[in-house]
Design an enzyme around this catalytic site. Structure first.
Site, PDB file in Angstrom:
ATOM      1  N   ALA A 135     105.023  39.215 -75.092  1.00 30.01           N
ATOM      2  CA  ALA A 135     105.246  39.451 -77.081  1.00 30.01           C
ATOM      3  C   ALA A 135     104.483  41.271 -77.325  1.00 30.01           C
ATOM      4  CB  ALA A 135     104.276  38.368 -77.726  1.00 30.01           C
ATOM      5  N   SER A 182      97.273  42.239 -83.157  1.00 32.33           N
ATOM      6  CA  SER A 182      97.917  41.682 -81.710  1.00 32.33           C
ATOM      7  C   SER A 182      98.298  40.064 -82.283  1.00 32.33           C
ATOM      8  CB  SER A 182      96.302  41.668 -80.798  1.00 32.33           C
ATOM      9  OG  SER A 182      97.292  41.096 -79.609  1.00 32.33           O
ATOM     10  N   ASN A 183      98.618  39.278 -81.211  1.00 37.25           N
ATOM     11  CA  ASN A 183      99.237  38.232 -81.104  1.00 37.25           C
ATOM     12  C   ASN A 183      97.972  36.868 -80.709  1.00 37.25           C
ATOM     13  OD1 ASN A 183     100.684  38.102 -79.147  1.00 37.25           O
ATOM     14  ND2 ASN A 183     101.574  40.162 -79.360  1.00 37.25           N
ATOM     15  N   ARG A 184      99.008  35.517 -80.201  1.00 35.51           N
ATOM     16  CA  ARG A 184      98.210  34.854 -79.565  1.00 35.51           C
ATOM     17  C   ARG A 184      98.739  34.832 -78.400  1.00 35.51           C
ATOM     18  NH1 ARG A 184      94.993  32.669 -83.413  1.00 35.51           N
ATOM     19  NH2 ARG A 184      95.952  32.471 -85.609  1.00 35.51           N
ATOM     20  N   SER A 185      99.536  36.178 -77.569  1.00 32.86           N
ATOM     21  CA  SER A 185      99.898  35.129 -76.556  1.00 32.86           C
ATOM     22  C   SER A 185      99.068  35.358 -74.923  1.00 32.86           C
ATOM     23  CB  SER A 185     100.966  36.185 -76.212  1.00 32.86           C
ATOM     24  OG  SER A 185     101.277  36.421 -74.406  1.00 32.86           O
TER      25      SER A 185
END
Ligand code: CTP
Length: 210
Positions: free
Chosen positions: A89, A21-24
């Site tokens: 994101a 995943s990502n930090r959004s």
């Protein structure tokens, strides 16, 4: 007036228990949804996994997990929308073979092959109806304006919100942001560092101003 807003990260499965995943945080998209609802629009908010409470007001919240699920939800909601803002994101890649069950470790390194996901914003740009307003985000660490302009034209957008995520105190996770709005007809609008709620109100006001 109907507006569709996507927010947050997506999660792409590696196996049954792991994901990439990502930090959004989803904060910018949720703030946009609140600002749109406050200005009287019919709002559909399509959100990846976030820890935020549902925003107050007359907002239909659709929760998704993967880029593929977000693509279906956004494209369905966009068919009769006047405005679509993609602030999510979305993962650009997903593991090619998500494993059923839990991957067991072994002594060597692990190599995972990834495949591209659908670029939802580019798909929306291809099927954009006359009069529909399409807005994307460009989160960049280098060449902010030129990269954003390239995305604006390549994805057939009306607006792009250029977000310099290399600067501390603005962008992905925080409560404040500073952005540059670029339009297909050449406008360049700088929104100075402020709470995401304020930035969101300014973005909605500009996008709906004509
Ligand atoms: N986006 C999308 N679908 C994807 C990836 C991104 O709709 N699979 C949208 C985002 O919501 C955002 C914009 O496209 O509005 C970001 O553009 P993109 O070119 O994907 O940005 P980056 O991932 O930062 O791309 P690059 O690797 O080219 O910097």
């Amino acid at each position: 007036m109907k507006i569709v807003i996507s927010a947050g990260p997506t999660r792409e499965s590696i196996d049954t228990v792991r994901f990439i995943s990502n930090r959004s945080s989803g904060k910018m998209g949720y703030a946009l949804a609140s600002a749109a609802a406050e200005s009287g629009m019919e709002v559909v908010l399509i959100s990846g996994p976030v820890t935020l409470p549902p925003p107050p007001g007359n907002i239909e919240l659709i929760k998704v997990e993967t880029a593929a699920q977000m693509a279906i939800a956004v494209k369905t909601a966009a068919t009769n929308a006047d405005i679509v803002i993609m602030s999510a994101a979305v993962a650009d890649y997903r593991p090619l073979n998500a494993l059923p069950g839990k991957l067991k470790k072994s002594s060597g390194n692990l190599v995972i092959e990834f495949e591209r996901t659908e670029d939802i914003l580019a798909s929306l740009g291809e099927i954009k109806r006359p009069g529909q307003i399409l807005c994307g985000f460009a989160a960049e660490t280098d060449n902010l304006i030129s990269n954003a302009k390239e995305k604006l034209s390549r994805k057939n957008l009306d607006w792009i919100i250029a977000n310099d995520i290399g600067k501390p105190g603005q962008g992905f996770a925080g409560d404040r942001n500073a952005v540059t709005m670029l339009s297909a007809n050449g406008q360049l609008i700088e929104l100075a560092l402020a709470d995401k709620a304020i930035i969101a109100q300014q973005i909605i006001a500009e996008i709906t101003s004509k």
